[in-house]
Design a protein around this motif. Structure first.
Motif: not given
Length: 252
Positions: A59-70, A94-99
């Motif tokens: 839906d376009g909403l973007e969230v961020s934090g620290k990855l716990f599980k994938l 979209v998932i962007s890691l380390g950014v």
């Protein structure tokens, strides 16, 4: 016919029985050896756990934090407040890691809130029965507030999605003005055609209007067009407020 003493049979049977017992004992020993518990093997640690992650939902909403599980079902992350949240993988675009998301200071959040509040005032006004003049005044004020904010923080490229949401909400409210103006004066137009200068930009911004019941063979009731746009902008504004709250929580 040759006969064998009974004692011989007894000794033979005893020998066979003993052999069976010895074989069974040996088999049990081997089975026990096989069943001997092995040392537990530590599960491999996912090297991505704990890394910065930015998630853009469908839906376009973007969230961020620290990855716990994938995994194949969901992505779980820890937000800035230390709380865990999960999103089904089917809802992730979209998932962007380390950014990591660039932190913004309290001044940015305060200025953004003022810009959003100017749009909120329009939303509050239209819930009543405003005059065209009243509506025009608050829209002009909102344009000044939003454009000043966007100009001040034009170098915050990483906030482009939030800025676009602000622009879209403001543009929606502005598109209503020329449509509403056709209802003023003696030459009131209670409906507009698709090719009219006032309606064409609205249909470009909100093409879903064409498939509503308001489309009467290419002609649209003017008041229904205004109500439709206001409803769409209300949804956009909820998205803007959500993004602002997200920024505020990540950048206390």
């Amino acid at each position: 016919m040759r006969h064998f003493p009974l004692s011989l049979f007894v000794r033979g049977a005893a020998t066979v029985a003993l052999g069976c017992l010895l074989f069974a004992a040996a088999d049990d020993t081997a089975f026990a050896q096989k069943r001997r518990p092995r040392k537990p093997v530590a599960a491999p640690v996912n090297p991505l756990v704990g890394k910065d992650v930015r998630i853009t939902r469908n839906d376009g909403l973007e969230v961020s934090g620290k990855l716990f599980k994938l995994d194949m079902k969901e992505i779980v992350y820890t937000n800035a407040g230390g709380e865990q949240a999960s999103i089904p993988l089917e809802n992730v675009a979209v998932i962007s890691l380390g950014v990591p998301l660039k932190r913004v200071d309290a001044k940015f959040v305060a200025d953004a809130r003022r810009a959003v509040d100017s749009l909120n005032r329009i939303a509050t006004l239209v819930n009543g029965s405003p005059t065209f003049a009243q509506y025009d005044a608050v829209v002009v004020d909102a344009r000044v507030a939003v454009e000043s904010f966007l100009s001040k923080y034009s170098d915050y490229k990483e906030q482009a999605d939030f800025f676009d949401s602000l622009r879209n909400a403001l543009r929606g409210y502005e598109l209503v003005k020329p449509v509403w103006a056709t209802l003023q004066g003696v030459d009131r137009r209670v409906s507009l055609t698709e090719n009219s200068a006032e309606l064409k930009p609205v249909l470009q911004a909100y093409p879903d209007l064409k498939v509503t019941e308001y489309n009467q063979n290419g002609r649209y009731p003017t008041d229904k067009v205004i109500a439709f746009v206001w409803n769409q902008v209300s949804k956009q504004l909820r998205d803007v407020r959500g993004k602002l709250n997200e920024l505020a929580s990540e950048n206390p």
